[in-house]
Write a protein that holds these residues in place. Structure first.
Motif, short mmCIF file in Angstrom:
data_model
loop_
_atom_site.label_atom_id
_atom_site.label_comp_id
_atom_site.label_asym_id
_atom_site.label_seq_id
_atom_site.Cartn_x
_atom_site.Cartn_y
_atom_site.Cartn_z
N SER B 1 5.97 15.49 -4.34
CA SER B 1 4.99 14.50 -4.77
C SER B 1 3.98 14.26 -3.65
N GLN B 2 2.84 13.74 -4.04
CA GLN B 2 1.78 13.50 -3.08
C GLN B 2 1.92 12.13 -2.43
N THR B 3 1.67 12.07 -1.15
CA THR B 3 1.68 10.80 -0.43
C THR B 3 0.48 10.73 0.49
N ILE B 4 0.07 9.51 0.78
CA ILE B 4 -1.05 9.29 1.69
C ILE B 4 -0.61 8.31 2.76
N HIS B 5 -0.90 8.65 4.01
CA HIS B 5 -0.50 7.83 5.13
C HIS B 5 -1.75 7.36 5.87
N GLN B 6 -1.76 6.10 6.21
CA GLN B 6 -2.90 5.52 6.90
C GLN B 6 -2.37 4.61 8.00
N TRP B 7 -2.92 4.74 9.19
CA TRP B 7 -2.47 3.89 10.29
C TRP B 7 -3.57 3.67 11.32
N PRO B 8 -3.50 2.57 12.10
CA PRO B 8 -2.44 1.55 12.05
C PRO B 8 -2.66 0.57 10.89
N ALA B 9 -1.72 -0.29 10.65
CA ALA B 9 -1.85 -1.28 9.57
C ALA B 9 -2.79 -2.41 9.98
N THR B 10 -2.71 -2.83 11.22
CA THR B 10 -3.60 -3.87 11.73
C THR B 10 -4.09 -3.46 13.11
N LEU B 11 -5.29 -3.94 13.43
CA LEU B 11 -5.90 -3.57 14.71
C LEU B 11 -6.85 -4.67 15.14
N VAL B 12 -6.74 -5.10 16.38
CA VAL B 12 -7.67 -6.06 16.96
C VAL B 12 -8.34 -5.38 18.14
N GLN B 13 -9.66 -5.28 18.07
CA GLN B 13 -10.40 -4.54 19.09
C GLN B 13 -11.56 -5.39 19.61
N PRO B 14 -11.87 -5.30 20.89
CA PRO B 14 -13.02 -6.03 21.43
C PRO B 14 -14.33 -5.35 21.05
N VAL B 15 -15.38 -6.15 20.97
CA VAL B 15 -16.72 -5.62 20.73
C VAL B 15 -17.04 -4.57 21.79
N GLY B 16 -17.62 -3.46 21.34
CA GLY B 16 -18.02 -2.41 22.26
C GLY B 16 -16.96 -1.36 22.52
N SER B 17 -15.76 -1.58 22.01
CA SER B 17 -14.68 -0.60 22.22
C SER B 17 -14.76 0.49 21.17
N PRO B 18 -14.14 1.65 21.43
CA PRO B 18 -14.15 2.72 20.43
C PRO B 18 -13.09 2.49 19.35
N LEU B 19 -13.23 3.25 18.26
CA LEU B 19 -12.31 3.12 17.13
C LEU B 19 -11.94 4.50 16.62
N SER B 20 -10.68 4.65 16.25
CA SER B 20 -10.23 5.86 15.56
C SER B 20 -9.14 5.48 14.58
N TYR B 100 -7.95 8.15 -8.31
CA TYR B 100 -7.83 7.93 -6.88
C TYR B 100 -6.44 7.38 -6.55
N THR B 101 -5.95 7.77 -5.36
CA THR B 101 -4.77 7.14 -4.78
C THR B 101 -5.16 6.61 -3.41
N PHE B 102 -4.91 5.33 -3.19
CA PHE B 102 -5.30 4.69 -1.95
C PHE B 102 -4.13 4.59 -0.97
N GLY B 103 -4.46 4.64 0.32
CA GLY B 103 -3.51 4.32 1.36
C GLY B 103 -3.31 2.81 1.43
N SER B 104 -2.46 2.39 2.34
CA SER B 104 -2.11 0.98 2.44
C SER B 104 -3.13 0.17 3.25
N GLY B 105 -4.09 0.83 3.88
CA GLY B 105 -5.19 0.13 4.52
C GLY B 105 -4.95 -0.27 5.95
N THR B 106 -6.05 -0.49 6.68
CA THR B 106 -6.03 -0.98 8.06
C THR B 106 -6.90 -2.23 8.13
N ARG B 107 -6.32 -3.33 8.58
CA ARG B 107 -7.10 -4.56 8.77
C ARG B 107 -7.63 -4.56 10.21
N LEU B 108 -8.93 -4.42 10.33
CA LEU B 108 -9.58 -4.36 11.63
C LEU B 108 -10.28 -5.68 11.91
N THR B 109 -9.96 -6.27 13.04
CA THR B 109 -10.66 -7.46 13.50
C THR B 109 -11.33 -7.13 14.82
#
Lengths: 107, 111
Positions: B1-20, B100-109
Motif C-alpha cells: 500500500s502507498q504511504t506518505i511521510h512528512q517531517w518534522p511535525a512541528t518546527l520553531v525557527q527564528p526569522v532569517g534562518s534556513p528551512l528544509s 490526493y493523499t496528504f501527509g500529516s503536515g508540519t506546523r512551522l512557527t
C-alpha cells in the motif's frame, strides 16, 4: 484561477442530524474532491467525484458538473464528524481549495 | 500500500534562518507531488507541484523553493525565513488526475 465557494461557512449540528454542504465553482473542471480535516490537522480524502453520485457509509456526494456545483451529505451525524470539510476543484493535476465548512457536532 | 511521510511535525525557527521540509512517498512510482500551505483558520494554498524528477512548477512567488531530487522525494526549502512563512505545510501525492493523499503536515512557527 478557478474560484471555489463553500457554504455554509459554519454548521452546528446535534448528534443524529442530517446536513448538506455545498460547493460552487466558477469554471469547468475535470477533478473535484471532498476532504475532511480533523481537529489535529490531518486531511482525509472523502470522495473523488468530478461528476455523478457516490456514497461511503453515512456520507454521500453529488456533483452536477454542467451546473458547476457539488453537494456533500452527512447523515446521522456523529461527534467524530466534526472538523472542516473542504471542496477542491481543478484541471491539469492542480487543485484549488475552497475556504471550507466548519462542522461542529454536539452530543 | 502507498504511504506518505512528512517531517518534522512541528518546527520553531527564528526569522532569517534556513528551512528544509521533507516529504517521501512509498509504494508508488512517478507520483505527482504537491506542497500546500494553510494559514491559521483558512483554506489551502498551492505552493509547488511536480509531475516528475527535477520538474517543479511554482504557483505563488515567495521566498520558498522546492526540489524533487528523487522520484518519491519532495523538499520544501527557504534560505531565509520570514514571519509570514509561519503556517501549516502539507505535502500530498496523487497518481495522475485522481484522489490526493496528504501527509500529516508540519506546523512551522517563525519567531
Amino acid at each position: 484561477g478557478i474560484q471555489v465557494e463553500q457554504s455554509p461557512p459554519d454548521l452546528i449540528l446535534q448528534e443524529g442530524a442530517n446536513s448538506t454542504l455545498r460547493c460552487n465553482f466558477s469554471d469547468s473542471v475535470n477533478n473535484l474532491q471532498w476532504f475532511h480535516q480533523n481537529p489535529w490537522g490531518q486531511l482525509i480524502n472523502l470522495f473523488y467525484i468530478p461528476s455523478g453520485t457516490k456514497q461511503n457509509g453515512r456520507l454521500s456526494a453529488t456533483t452536477v458538473a454542467t451546473e458547476r456545483y457539488s453537494l456533500l451529505y452527512i447523515s446521522s451525524s456523529q461527534t467524530t464528524d466534526s472538523g472542516v470539510y473542504f471542496c477542491a476543484v481543478g484541471t491539469d493535476y492542480k487543485l484549488s481549495f475552497g475556504a471550507g465548512t466548519t462542522v461542529t457536532v454536539r452530543a | 500500500s502507498q504511504t506518505i511521510h512528512q517531517w518534522p511535525a512541528t518546527l520553531v525557527q527564528p526569522v532569517g534562518s534556513p528551512l528544509s521540509l521533507e516529504c517521501t512517498v512509498e509504494g508508488t512510482s512517478n507520483p505527482n507531488l504537491y506542497w500546500y500551505r494553510q494559514a491559521a483558520g483558512r483554506g489551502l494554498q498551492l505552493l509547488f507541484y511536480s509531475v516528475g524528477i527535477g520538474q517543479i512548477s511554482s504557483e505563488v512567488p515567495q521566498n520558498l523553493s522546492a526540489s524533487r531530487p528523487q522520484d518519491r522525494q519532495f523538499i520544501l526549502s527557504s534560505k531565509k525565513l520570514l514571519l509570514s512563512d509561519s503556517g501549516f505545510y502539507l505535502c500530498a501525492w496523487a497518481q495522475g488526475n485522481y484522489g490526493y493523499t496528504f501527509g500529516s503536515g508540519t506546523r512551522l512557527t517563525v519567531v
